[in-house]
Design a protein around this motif. Structure first.
Motif, PDB file in Angstrom:
ATOM      1  N   ILE A   1       0.849  -1.196   0.000  1.00 22.26           N
ATOM      2  CA  ILE A   1       0.000   0.000   0.000  1.00 22.26           C
ATOM      3  C   ILE A   1       0.880   1.240   0.000  1.00 22.26           C
ATOM      4  CG2 ILE A   1      -1.830   1.276   1.184  1.00 22.26           C
ATOM      5  CD1 ILE A   1      -2.730  -1.447   0.178  1.00 22.26           C
ATOM      6  N   HIS A   2       0.659   2.131  -0.945  1.00 22.45           N
ATOM      7  CA  HIS A   2       1.456   3.354  -0.986  1.00 22.45           C
ATOM      8  C   HIS A   2       0.562   4.563  -1.234  1.00 22.45           C
ATOM      9  CE1 HIS A   2       1.216   2.059  -5.217  1.00 22.45           C
ATOM     10  NE2 HIS A   2       1.367   3.330  -5.533  1.00 22.45           N
ATOM     11  N   GLU A   3       1.080   5.718  -0.875  1.00 24.38           N
ATOM     12  CA  GLU A   3       0.363   6.980  -1.082  1.00 24.38           C
ATOM     13  C   GLU A   3       0.641   7.502  -2.486  1.00 24.38           C
ATOM     14  OE1 GLU A   3       1.356   9.868   1.830  1.00 24.38           O
ATOM     15  OE2 GLU A   3       1.182   8.476   3.520  1.00 24.38           O
ATOM     16  N   LEU A   4      -0.369   8.067  -3.100  1.00 23.57           N
ATOM     17  CA  LEU A   4      -0.202   8.779  -4.350  1.00 23.57           C
ATOM     18  C   LEU A   4      -1.285   9.831  -4.444  1.00 23.57           C
ATOM     19  CD1 LEU A   4      -1.630   6.751  -7.343  1.00 23.57           C
ATOM     20  CD2 LEU A   4      -1.504   5.702  -5.092  1.00 23.57           C
ATOM     21  N   SER A   5      -1.208  10.663  -5.454  1.00 23.77           N
ATOM     22  CA  SER A   5      -2.209  11.719  -5.593  1.00 23.77           C
ATOM     23  C   SER A   5      -2.463  11.986  -7.070  1.00 23.77           C
ATOM     24  CB  SER A   5      -1.751  13.007  -4.900  1.00 23.77           C
ATOM     25  OG  SER A   5      -0.575  13.508  -5.495  1.00 23.77           O
ATOM     26  N   ILE A   6      -3.635  12.530  -7.337  1.00 27.64           N
ATOM     27  CA  ILE A   6      -3.978  13.037  -8.666  1.00 27.64           C
ATOM     28  C   ILE A   6      -4.040  14.547  -8.549  1.00 27.64           C
ATOM     29  CG2 ILE A   6      -5.807  13.189 -10.403  1.00 27.64           C
ATOM     30  CD1 ILE A   6      -6.471  10.259  -9.758  1.00 27.64           C
ATOM     31  N   ARG A   7      -3.291  15.215  -9.383  1.00 28.38           N
ATOM     32  CA  ARG A   7      -3.179  16.665  -9.280  1.00 28.38           C
ATOM     33  C   ARG A   7      -4.444  17.372  -9.756  1.00 28.38           C
ATOM     34  NH1 ARG A   7       2.840  17.412 -11.958  1.00 28.38           N
ATOM     35  NH2 ARG A   7       4.003  16.202 -10.409  1.00 28.38           N
ATOM     36  N   LYS A   8      -4.632  18.551  -9.232  1.00 33.15           N
ATOM     37  CA  LYS A   8      -5.723  19.417  -9.685  1.00 33.15           C
ATOM     38  C   LYS A   8      -5.509  19.762 -11.152  1.00 33.15           C
ATOM     39  CE  LYS A   8      -7.625  24.044  -8.897  1.00 33.15           C
ATOM     40  NZ  LYS A   8      -7.521  25.282  -8.080  1.00 33.15           N
ATOM     41  N   GLY A   9      -6.582  19.774 -11.934  1.00 31.56           N
ATOM     42  CA  GLY A   9      -6.452  20.126 -13.342  1.00 31.56           C
ATOM     43  C   GLY A   9      -7.734  19.888 -14.119  1.00 31.56           C
ATOM     44  N   LYS A  10      -7.676  20.220 -15.386  1.00 31.41           N
ATOM     45  CA  LYS A  10      -8.841  20.100 -16.260  1.00 31.41           C
ATOM     46  C   LYS A  10      -8.862  18.719 -16.904  1.00 31.41           C
ATOM     47  CE  LYS A  10      -9.890  23.736 -18.623  1.00 31.41           C
ATOM     48  NZ  LYS A  10      -9.892  24.793 -19.679  1.00 31.41           N
ATOM     49  N   CYS A  11     -10.052  18.115 -16.948  1.00 27.80           N
ATOM     50  CA  CYS A  11     -10.201  16.772 -17.519  1.00 27.80           C
ATOM     51  C   CYS A  11     -11.436  16.682 -18.404  1.00 27.80           C
ATOM     52  CB  CYS A  11     -10.359  15.718 -16.407  1.00 27.80           C
ATOM     53  SG  CYS A  11      -8.868  15.306 -15.492  1.00 27.80           S
ATOM     54  N   ILE A  12     -11.331  15.863 -19.448  1.00 31.97           N
ATOM     55  CA  ILE A  12     -12.523  15.346 -20.106  1.00 31.97           C
ATOM     56  C   ILE A  12     -13.021  14.206 -19.241  1.00 31.97           C
ATOM     57  CG2 ILE A  12     -13.448  14.187 -22.153  1.00 31.97           C
ATOM     58  CD1 ILE A  12     -11.128  15.491 -23.737  1.00 31.97           C
ATOM     59  N   VAL A  13     -14.288  14.259 -18.849  1.00 31.67           N
ATOM     60  CA  VAL A  13     -14.861  13.221 -17.992  1.00 31.67           C
ATOM     61  C   VAL A  13     -16.053  12.600 -18.713  1.00 31.67           C
ATOM     62  CG1 VAL A  13     -15.851  12.647 -15.748  1.00 31.67           C
ATOM     63  CG2 VAL A  13     -14.158  14.493 -15.933  1.00 31.67           C
ATOM     64  N   GLY A  14     -15.931  11.320 -18.997  1.00 28.64           N
ATOM     65  CA  GLY A  14     -17.037  10.595 -19.627  1.00 28.64           C
ATOM     66  C   GLY A  14     -17.632   9.606 -18.656  1.00 28.64           C
ATOM     67  N   ARG A  15     -18.913   9.775 -18.345  1.00 23.68           N
ATOM     68  CA  ARG A  15     -19.582   8.808 -17.463  1.00 23.68           C
ATOM     69  C   ARG A  15     -20.255   7.732 -18.318  1.00 23.68           C
ATOM     70  NH1 ARG A  15     -22.693   9.848 -11.912  1.00 23.68           N
ATOM     71  NH2 ARG A  15     -20.487  10.185 -11.442  1.00 23.68           N
ATOM     72  N   PHE A  16     -19.901   6.491 -18.046  1.00 22.08           N
ATOM     73  CA  PHE A  16     -20.421   5.344 -18.779  1.00 22.08           C
ATOM     74  C   PHE A  16     -21.105   4.378 -17.819  1.00 22.08           C
ATOM     75  CE2 PHE A  16     -16.996   6.931 -21.375  1.00 22.08           C
ATOM     76  CZ  PHE A  16     -17.347   6.660 -22.695  1.00 22.08           C
ATOM     77  N   GLU A  17     -22.073   3.636 -18.337  1.00 22.86           N
ATOM     78  CA  GLU A  17     -22.681   2.517 -17.623  1.00 22.86           C
ATOM     79  C   GLU A  17     -22.472   1.297 -18.516  1.00 22.86           C
ATOM     80  OE1 GLU A  17     -26.927   1.277 -15.459  1.00 22.86           O
ATOM     81  OE2 GLU A  17     -26.583   3.312 -16.197  1.00 22.86           O
ATOM     82  N   ILE A  18     -21.435   0.510 -18.200  1.00 24.48           N
ATOM     83  CA  ILE A  18     -20.938  -0.485 -19.143  1.00 24.48           C
ATOM     84  C   ILE A  18     -20.552  -1.785 -18.448  1.00 24.48           C
ATOM     85  CG2 ILE A  18     -20.102   1.100 -20.921  1.00 24.48           C
ATOM     86  CD1 ILE A  18     -17.374   1.075 -19.571  1.00 24.48           C
ATOM     87  N   THR A  19     -20.432  -2.835 -19.264  1.00 23.29           N
ATOM     88  CA  THR A  19     -19.939  -4.128 -18.785  1.00 23.29           C
ATOM     89  C   THR A  19     -18.407  -4.110 -18.837  1.00 23.29           C
ATOM     90  OG1 THR A  19     -19.857  -5.163 -20.964  1.00 23.29           O
ATOM     91  CG2 THR A  19     -21.977  -5.227 -19.783  1.00 23.29           C
TER      92      THR A  19
END
Length: 306
Positions: free
Chosen positions: A236-254
């Motif tokens: 188990i290790h620490e990591l982070s996702i930086r603040k920033g602009k993203c394309i975000v696609g919400r899917f409901e998928i298999t």
């Protein structure tokens, strides 16, 4: 290397995780065995054996592959000369760069760029989705149009400003055994009572691109979003996702639709004039698919953009 105790394996993984981060941030720097083994607090001899055990590659093989894969992406997406790309990716001479490039892709850098420089060749990459080969341009256009229609029907796409996220992660290499990595992280999170907090969500971040990296070598972190204090220990290790602009696609998928969803989202990005940033794509799950009536994931796919 002999079969190891789980605690020893976890310690090895923890140390190699530091090495992964160091290599990612210093790909053009000193990545000699001595320098990198110091990061892992191992002797060079011991580190050489540990790294091969964890990654199934020697340090030199891993570093060279990462440099060549970075160069391949530069050849696809950037207008730099091949000589400039070789230097950017840490190669001191053109002949060494070309020789190593051919070993991985069986093509010279110039031919690789030529074959990946137009829309038709980019569409050709989609044939790997179903293992078929399509001989003419019209059929490729049909594939791309069908994919765009599928994304339109199956995704809600937005441009969002993402806040910094703190994560607890487990590193996994290759597409085989991903389920076990999720199970280990869930077991750990349950033991720390971390899954009951409102911000707690599972996800996955990718450090390699399927365009240029073999599925058996793809490195990822299976992660838990958590604002709670936890001890990074073992695997188990620490990591982070930086603040920033993203394309975000919400899917409901298999599960079988993830590759199509990612490919379609990147097509949407290109069609709409956005450019991916240097940050890594990631996905965050909004449900437990086992509780879905059709065993589907509700998932947000994120592409960081400039």
């Amino acid at each position: 290397m002999e079969v190891l105790d789980k605690k020893i394996q976890a310690d090895y993984q923890h140390r190699v995780n530091r090495v992964f981060k160091y290599i990612d941030e210093n790909l053009e720097g000193d990545l000699s065995l001595q320098a990198v083994s110091d990061i892992a607090f191992f002797s060079p001899y011991h580190f050489h054996r540990v790294f091969k055990f964890v990654t199934d590659e020697t340090l030199n093989e891993y570093v060279t592959r990462r440099k060549i894969e970075k160069a391949a992406l530069e050849l696809i997406h950037r207008d730099h000369s091949i000589t400039e790309i070789a230097a950017i990716c840490g190669f001191k001479d053109h002949s060494s760069f070309t020789r190593n490039f051919k070993k991985i892709y069986n093509l010279s850098p110039s031919l690789f760029r030529k074959q990946n420089s137009n829309e038709f060749s980019k569409i050709r990459q989609l044939e790997s989705n179903n293992g078929q080969t399509y001989p003419d341009y019209e059929k490729y256009i049909c594939i791309i149009n069908n994919l765009k229609n599928w994304v339109t029907m199956n995704a809600k796409i937005d441009i969002k400003e993402i806040s910094e996220m703190n994560l607890a992660g487990i590193t996994h290499i290759g597409m085989h055994g991903v389920e076990n990595a999720f199970e280990r992280l869930i077991k750990w999170a349950n033991s720390k009572n971390l899954l009951h907090h409102p911000e707690a969500k599972m996800g996955r971040i990718f450090y390699d691109s399927f365009k240029v990296t073999s599925p058996t070598k793809i490195r990822m972190d299976i992660f838990l979003v958590s604002n709670q204090v936890f001890e990074a220990k073992g695997e188990i290790h620490e990591l982070s996702i930086r603040k920033g602009k993203c394309i975000v696609g919400r899917f409901e998928i298999t599960p079988n639709d993830f590759e199509k969803a990612w490919t379609g989202l990147f097509v949407w990005m290109n069609e709409n004039g956005y450019k991916k940033s240097v940050e890594n794509p990631f996905e965050i799950y909004q449900n437990d698919f086992r509780q879905h009536p059709e065993n589907k994931f509700i998932v947000d796919l994120h592409i960081p953009i400039e």
